[in-house]
Design a protein around this motif. Structure first.
Motif, mmCIF file in Angstrom:
data_model
loop_
_atom_site.group_PDB
_atom_site.id
_atom_site.type_symbol
_atom_site.label_atom_id
_atom_site.label_comp_id
_atom_site.label_asym_id
_atom_site.label_seq_id
_atom_site.Cartn_x
_atom_site.Cartn_y
_atom_site.Cartn_z
ATOM 1 N N VAL A 277 -30.852 44.081 1.526
ATOM 2 C CA VAL A 277 -32.152 43.664 2.429
ATOM 3 C C VAL A 277 -33.215 42.789 1.880
ATOM 4 N N ALA A 278 -33.604 43.168 0.576
ATOM 5 C CA ALA A 278 -34.567 42.560 -0.185
ATOM 6 C C ALA A 278 -34.110 41.248 -0.490
ATOM 7 N N PHE A 279 -32.563 41.003 -0.734
ATOM 8 C CA PHE A 279 -32.319 39.789 -1.329
ATOM 9 C C PHE A 279 -32.059 39.015 -0.150
ATOM 10 N N SER A 280 -31.696 39.710 1.021
ATOM 11 C CA SER A 280 -31.452 38.775 2.283
ATOM 12 C C SER A 280 -33.003 38.236 2.637
ATOM 13 N N GLY A 281 -33.818 39.128 2.712
ATOM 14 C CA GLY A 281 -35.059 38.878 2.827
ATOM 15 C C GLY A 281 -35.676 37.484 2.095
ATOM 16 N N GLY A 282 -35.270 37.449 0.888
ATOM 17 C CA GLY A 282 -35.575 36.268 0.095
ATOM 18 C C GLY A 282 -35.110 34.920 0.718
ATOM 19 N N LEU A 283 -33.702 35.197 0.855
ATOM 20 C CA LEU A 283 -33.000 33.945 1.724
ATOM 21 C C LEU A 283 -33.872 33.543 2.683
ATOM 22 N N LEU A 284 -34.116 34.711 3.554
ATOM 23 C CA LEU A 284 -34.681 34.499 5.018
ATOM 24 C C LEU A 284 -35.862 33.672 4.974
ATOM 25 N N LEU A 285 -36.765 34.149 3.604
ATOM 26 C CA LEU A 285 -37.919 33.446 3.549
ATOM 27 C C LEU A 285 -37.857 32.100 3.237
ATOM 28 N N LEU A 286 -36.810 31.908 2.520
ATOM 29 C CA LEU A 286 -36.599 30.357 1.935
ATOM 30 C C LEU A 286 -36.168 29.567 3.068
ATOM 31 N N LEU A 287 -35.402 30.027 3.722
ATOM 32 C CA LEU A 287 -34.514 29.091 4.978
ATOM 33 C C LEU A 287 -35.504 29.179 6.242
ATOM 34 N N GLY A 288 -36.517 30.221 6.486
ATOM 35 C CA GLY A 288 -37.591 30.097 7.621
ATOM 36 C C GLY A 288 -36.775 30.915 8.587
ATOM 37 N N VAL A 289 -35.950 31.740 8.602
ATOM 38 C CA VAL A 289 -35.379 32.649 9.686
ATOM 39 C C VAL A 289 -36.227 33.691 10.387
ATOM 40 N N GLY A 290 -36.259 33.921 11.511
ATOM 41 C CA GLY A 290 -37.002 35.080 12.129
ATOM 42 C C GLY A 290 -37.837 34.715 13.348
ATOM 43 N N SER A 291 -38.459 35.583 13.689
ATOM 44 C CA SER A 291 -39.261 35.630 14.940
ATOM 45 C C SER A 291 -40.566 35.281 14.549
ATOM 46 N N VAL A 292 -41.426 34.970 15.556
ATOM 47 C CA VAL A 292 -42.820 34.460 15.314
ATOM 48 C C VAL A 292 -43.735 35.703 14.642
ATOM 49 N N TYR A 293 -44.437 35.212 13.617
ATOM 50 C CA TYR A 293 -45.387 36.201 13.087
ATOM 51 C C TYR A 293 -46.847 36.110 13.507
ATOM 52 N N GLY A 294 -47.418 37.130 13.902
ATOM 53 C CA GLY A 294 -48.623 37.154 14.336
ATOM 54 C C GLY A 294 -48.624 36.770 15.948
ATOM 55 N N ALA A 295 -49.932 36.765 16.547
ATOM 56 C CA ALA A 295 -50.263 36.601 17.820
ATOM 57 C C ALA A 295 -50.956 35.471 18.272
ATOM 58 N N ASP A 296 -50.828 34.590 19.192
ATOM 59 C CA ASP A 296 -51.730 33.613 19.747
ATOM 60 C C ASP A 296 -53.358 33.973 19.620
ATOM 61 N N GLY A 297 -54.189 32.879 19.208
ATOM 62 C CA GLY A 297 -55.382 33.138 18.870
ATOM 63 C C GLY A 297 -56.220 31.941 19.454
ATOM 64 N N ASN A 298 -57.585 31.912 19.469
ATOM 65 C CA ASN A 298 -58.356 30.945 19.988
ATOM 66 C C ASN A 298 -59.693 30.879 19.091
ATOM 67 N N PHE A 299 -59.967 29.585 18.815
ATOM 68 C CA PHE A 299 -61.160 29.158 18.032
ATOM 69 C C PHE A 299 -62.125 28.721 19.175
ATOM 70 N N ASN A 300 -63.356 29.413 19.180
ATOM 71 C CA ASN A 300 -64.383 28.898 20.347
ATOM 72 C C ASN A 300 -65.498 28.114 19.434
ATOM 73 N N LEU A 301 -65.680 26.845 19.824
ATOM 74 C CA LEU A 301 -66.519 26.001 18.783
ATOM 75 C C LEU A 301 -68.057 25.863 19.409
ATOM 76 N N GLY A 302 -67.919 26.623 20.405
ATOM 77 C CA GLY A 302 -69.397 26.305 21.090
ATOM 78 C C GLY A 302 -69.689 25.019 21.789
ATOM 79 N N ARG A 303 -70.934 24.109 21.288
ATOM 80 C CA ARG A 303 -71.108 22.821 21.943
ATOM 81 C C ARG A 303 -70.898 21.771 20.613
ATOM 82 N N LEU A 304 -70.307 20.719 21.301
ATOM 83 C CA LEU A 304 -70.109 19.775 20.302
ATOM 84 C C LEU A 304 -70.369 18.323 20.847
ATOM 85 N N SER A 305 -71.049 17.443 19.942
ATOM 86 C CA SER A 305 -71.342 16.100 20.457
ATOM 87 C C SER A 305 -69.955 15.115 20.085
ATOM 88 N N PRO A 306 -70.020 14.240 20.779
ATOM 89 C CA PRO A 306 -68.495 13.365 20.718
ATOM 90 C C PRO A 306 -68.540 12.331 19.558
#
Length: 578
Positions: free
Chosen positions: A17-46
């Motif tokens: 599993v550890a070896f496979s995980g290393g391969l998966l790490l290099l190949l980018g295999v797998g599901s999404v890590y983490g959840a959606d998020g949002n940055f609220n920047l307040g008021r901005l000038s153009p």
């Protein structure tokens, strides 16, 4: 033995599993890590405010190659969804939402513990300082992310997003988005009113600017549909809230230098509130064309030593425009046509009286000097050198002719300064036929005003009476209209309805808010009366011509003569007639 075997099997499985995980790490295999998020920047000038020229700058970092997820297994690192606003256009003070997604390495849920850093940096460009400023700097976030902000001003907001990630194994991912912009528009403000600013008039053959001004001034209505009711006399170009107007007088062989009297044209423009409340708002303005107004001087009001000035209008684009350099500076020459020789344009007498007739304005030193030319018509000649208005080496234009009238203190009298020259036409969309006149009354309405003419005639419905008498008596104004007669060739002097005594046509008009009716019977009708001495300056309103049906009607053009008479009111103790 069995127990030992099971331990070996367990360690092998963990190693796999550890070896496979290393391969998966290099190949980018797998599901999404983490959840959606949002940055609220307040008021901005153009980055670029509305109206600024938008020239996109170089990004703070070179955008990375696009990322992608292949078959849900392999990941090509980078932005798989470039940042983009949820809507194409926003309004000021509206919350703007932007979303993006990043294809990342080491995505399996089993590997959260090996993720060392997962951060975002977001840049916003500011044109005022020509710099990129960090509005988010190294803040944690998931691959699927969004930002929101409130726009303080309308304009274009320009961003770039950087995504950075590394692991405990030293594997790193640094991805940069394409530049993306958010458009923020002013909130719609409908126009409740519209006006055309006063330009003072157009000099003959010279362009000037007309400006449409909305109420309120910050309206977002679209200004369009500039239109002149007489394109042969005055033309306008479609150009938003400002239009270039050019007025050209028609030539007249009876006038000096082939230029006739001043004219007017009505210019209209619209404010389009499409998408807002209020519909279409209209404005119109009567524009003078020629360059000179008649100059009337009353010595009792201006004083005998007051300078008298002929000041042309519509010359600003020449005097203050592109022709004011040394090589193209305009030259001026004033001339006049005296009352005894109306077709002779002359400069005689100017030098002897100390008048400088080579400036853009003509100034008489006092009333006495101006009185020498009272009753004469003045005209200004302007010459543009070395490539004038039409591109020729020398180009000369003339103003209209304008009458100078000086009313001296003696004698004190009752004087008609200007009287209306009434003209009538059929109502829009109608035409008068003989069959109409035989059966039913026909009503004609006033024609549009065409500007002031020479003498006391006035085509703007103006009545102007000067009363500088020393007596306390008042005065009355009466109007007489003779029967209409046909002036078409071949008909002779046939009166309307073959009734030489008239009485079949009635002129209805309103003077000083008093309604009057004058018959075409040659009888005087009092239309205005003042109990004490004093001036009158008013405009006729709502004039109509009512033609009664008649059996004997001949086709042709009919005209009559109106005679205005101003006369003194006798004192209260004067003998009265029986």
């Amino acid at each position: 033995m069995m127990t030992r075997y099971k331990r070996i099997k367990l360690w092998l499985l963990m190693a796999i599993v550890a070896f496979s995980g290393g391969l998966l790490l290099l190949l980018g295999v797998g599901s999404v890590y983490g959840a959606d998020g949002n940055f609220n920047l307040g008021r901005l000038s153009p980055s670029f405010e509305t109206g600024q020229t938008t020239i996109l700058p170089a990004p703070p970092n070179q955008p990375s190659s696009p990322g992608a997820i292949i078959l849900g297994i392999f990941a090509i690192p980078g932005f798989s969804q470039q940042p983009a606003a949820i809507k194409s256009n926003y309004y000021v003070d509206e919350t703007v939402n932007v979303r993006w997604n990043v294809a990342v390495m080491f995505r399996l849920a089993i590997f959260p513990l090996i993720i060392k850093t997962s951060q975002y940096t977001i840049w916003l460009y500011h044109n005022q300082t020509a710099s990129w400023d960090k509005v988010v700097d190294k803040r944690d976030g998931s691959p699927s992310q969004s930002l929101s902000f409130n726009a303080t001003k309308s304009g274009t907001y320009l961003f770039q997003v950087e995504y950075y990630r590394d692991s405990i194994f030293g594997l790193k991912q640094d991805s940069y988005s394409q530049l993306f912009q958010v458009n923020v528009n002013p909130r719609p403000v409908p126009a409740t009113g519209l006006a055309i600013s006063d330009n003072g008039g157009l000099f003959n053959g010279v362009s000037s600017q007309l400006h449409a001004v909305t109420t309120p001034t910050d309206s977002t209505a679209t200004i369009k549909n500039w239109h002149s009711d007489n394109p042969d006399l005055a033309i306008t170009n479609q150009n938003g809230a400002t239009t270039t107007a050019t007025g050209t007088l028609k030539t007249d062989t009876d006038m000096p230098n082939d230029v006739g009297d001043a004219e007017t044209a009505t210019v209209t423009v619209d404010a389009d509130n499409t998408g807002m409340t209020g519909g279409m708002v209209h404005a119109q303005k009567i524009v003078k064309i020629g360059g000179l107004d008649p100059l009337i001087v009353d010595e009792s009001k201006v004083g005998s030593q007051t300078p008298i000035v002929f000041a042309p209008y519509g010359l600003s684009s020449i005097v203050n425009g592109k022709y004011d350099n040394k090589d193209m500076a305009p030259t001026y020459q004033w001339g006049y046509s005296d009352k005894d020789h109306p077709k002779t344009w002359s400069t005689a007498g100017f030098d002897k009286m100390g008048l400088d007739a080579t400036q853009s304005t003509l100034q008489f030193k006092n009333v006495k000097q101006a009185n020498r030319f009272s009753g004469d018509y003045f005209q200004l000649q302007v010459t543009i050198r070395n490539g004038g208005l039409d591109g020729t080496k020398n180009h000369t234009i003339y103003s209209n002719r304008a009458l100078l009238t000086v009313n001296t203190l003696q004698p004190k009298q009752l004087t008609m300064i200007s009287m209306p020259n009434l003209k009538f036409v059929t109502q829009a969309g109608t035409n008068v036929a003989i069959a109409d006149l035989v059966k039913n009354p026909v009503t004609l309405v006033q024609a549009a005003s065409t500007g002031a003419t020479s003498g006391t005639e006035n085509n703007n419905n103006q009545i102007n009476i000067s009363d500088n008498r020393a007596t306390v008596n008042g005065w009355r104004l009466s109007l007489k209209m003779v029967p209409f007669h046909c002036i078409t060739k071949g008909q002779g002097q046939v009166t309307y309805g073959s009734n030489s005594s008239g009485g079949l046509v009635t002129l209805k008009l309103n003077i000083n808010n008093q309604a009057h009716a004058v018959k075409d019977n040659g009888q005087d009708t009092v239309v205005c009366q003042q109990a004490i001495a004093g001036d009158l300056n008013t405009v006729i309103k709502g004039a109509q011509l009512i033609i009664q049906p008649a059996k004997n009607v001949y086709a042709g053009q009919y005209q009559t003569q109106l005679t205005w008479t101003a006369s003194s009111v006798p004192p209260a103790n004067a003998p009265q007639g029986s």
